[in-house]
Write an enzyme that holds these catalytic residues in place. Structure first.
Site, PDB file in Angstrom:
ATOM      1  N   HIS A   1     184.830  68.551  25.062  1.00  0.00           N
ATOM      2  CA  HIS A   1     185.222  69.858  24.169  1.00  0.00           C
ATOM      3  C   HIS A   1     184.432  71.129  24.891  1.00  0.00           C
ATOM      4  O   HIS A   1     183.418  71.061  25.515  1.00  0.00           O
ATOM      5  CB  HIS A   1     184.465  69.788  22.756  1.00  0.00           C
ATOM      6  CG  HIS A   1     185.051  70.688  21.736  1.00  0.00           C
ATOM      7  ND1 HIS A   1     184.509  72.069  21.720  1.00  0.00           N
ATOM      8  CD2 HIS A   1     186.099  70.871  21.048  1.00  0.00           C
ATOM      9  CE1 HIS A   1     184.958  73.019  20.772  1.00  0.00           C
ATOM     10  NE2 HIS A   1     186.153  72.044  20.459  1.00  0.00           N
TER      11      HIS A   1
ATOM     12  N   GLU B   1     192.705  74.504  24.687  1.00  0.00           N
ATOM     13  CA  GLU B   1     191.883  75.433  23.840  1.00  0.00           C
ATOM     14  C   GLU B   1     191.425  76.608  24.702  1.00  0.00           C
ATOM     15  O   GLU B   1     190.420  76.544  25.554  1.00  0.00           O
ATOM     16  CB  GLU B   1     190.664  74.678  23.080  1.00  0.00           C
ATOM     17  CG  GLU B   1     190.985  73.484  22.015  1.00  0.00           C
ATOM     18  CD  GLU B   1     189.939  73.581  21.260  1.00  0.00           C
ATOM     19  OE1 GLU B   1     190.000  73.541  20.177  1.00  0.00           O
ATOM     20  OE2 GLU B   1     188.792  73.344  21.814  1.00  0.00           O
TER      21      GLU B   1
ATOM     22  N   ALA C   1     188.950  73.654  13.562  1.00  0.00           N
ATOM     23  CA  ALA C   1     187.481  73.271  12.918  1.00  0.00           C
ATOM     24  C   ALA C   1     187.236  74.323  11.834  1.00  0.00           C
ATOM     25  O   ALA C   1     187.355  74.219  10.645  1.00  0.00           O
ATOM     26  CB  ALA C   1     186.474  73.576  13.997  1.00  0.00           C
TER      27      ALA C   1
END
Ligand SMILES: O=C[C@H](O)COP(=O)(O)O
Length: 214
Positions: free
Chosen positions: A85, A133, A194
């Protein structure tokens, strides 16, 4: 479309989110996963929601203090795990090792990447999916599919060129059903989000909206 909710280290109630995600998934037929803190995996999995790890280390059992073993993540009820991540970046060799560790533990894998070039590199490691992302959009109010649709399309093309079996997800700023639909129209088969859920006053309402167009 897979909706994967990463709770990061937000001060939300993981059981409240997991229960809401389970109920919305059951009612809608949509696939929704929740990735809590590692210490919360077992009790989140007990709700019946599809449970994911936020990270696994490349290590196997042994003298590795502080490691999050894929085996432990799986033993505590997770079905998959994020790897690399943006907020927990790994060296390339460790991304490779973590994908291998997850596969040994029968965990599904999503490797995160900042941009299409990294998506191509990640796809070469044969995870189940990659998630693009842009770091600057993470935690913001504008979805990646709106702010930078080209990066999603380029990520899909980059993965396709390396390994057509690797799915592509996108994330950053995703918080509505319209965002999910836009991501799908750009070729993504899942979204990683999130704050839209973890910081919501009413996570169930946000989750219902996220699946509303599926
Ligand atoms: O893991 C989730 C992503 O970093 C996206 O976070 P966000 O939905 O808060 O932008």
């Amino acid at each position: 479309m897979f909706i994967l909710v990463n709770l990061k280290a937000y001060p939300c109630d993981p059981i409240e989110v997991a229960t809401a995600a389970r109920d919305v998934a059951e009612a809608s037929g949509a696939r929704i996963g929740v990735a809590p803190q590692a210490a919360d995996l077992a009790r989140v999995a007990e709700t019946g929601v599809e449970t994911w790890g936020q990270h696994v280390s490349p290590n196997a059992h042994g003298s590795h203090t502080g490691s999050t073993l894929a085996e432990a993540v799986a033993d505590n009820g997770a079905e998959g795990t994020l790897i690399n991540h943006s907020e927990n970046r790994l060296k390339l060799a460790d991304v490779d090792g973590s994908v291998g560790a997850a596969e040994r533990a029968d965990l599904e894998t999503v490797v995160c990447a900042n941009n299409p070039a990294q998506v191509g590199a990640a796809a070469a490691l044969s995870p189940d999916a990659v998630a693009v992302e842009p770091p600057e959009l993470i935690g913001g109010d504008v979805s990646v599919a709106t702010a930078d649709p080209g990066i999603v399309e380029d990520a899909v093309a980059a993965a396709e060129a390396v390994d057509p079996d690797v799915d592509v997800f996108c994330g950053a700023g995703v918080s509505t059903g319209d965002d999910v639909e836009a991501a799908g129209e750009l070729g993504a088969s899942g979204v990683l989000l999130a704050s839209g859920v973890a910081k919501a006053d009413d996570p169930a309402t946000v989750l219902e909206d996220l699946v509303s167009g599926l």
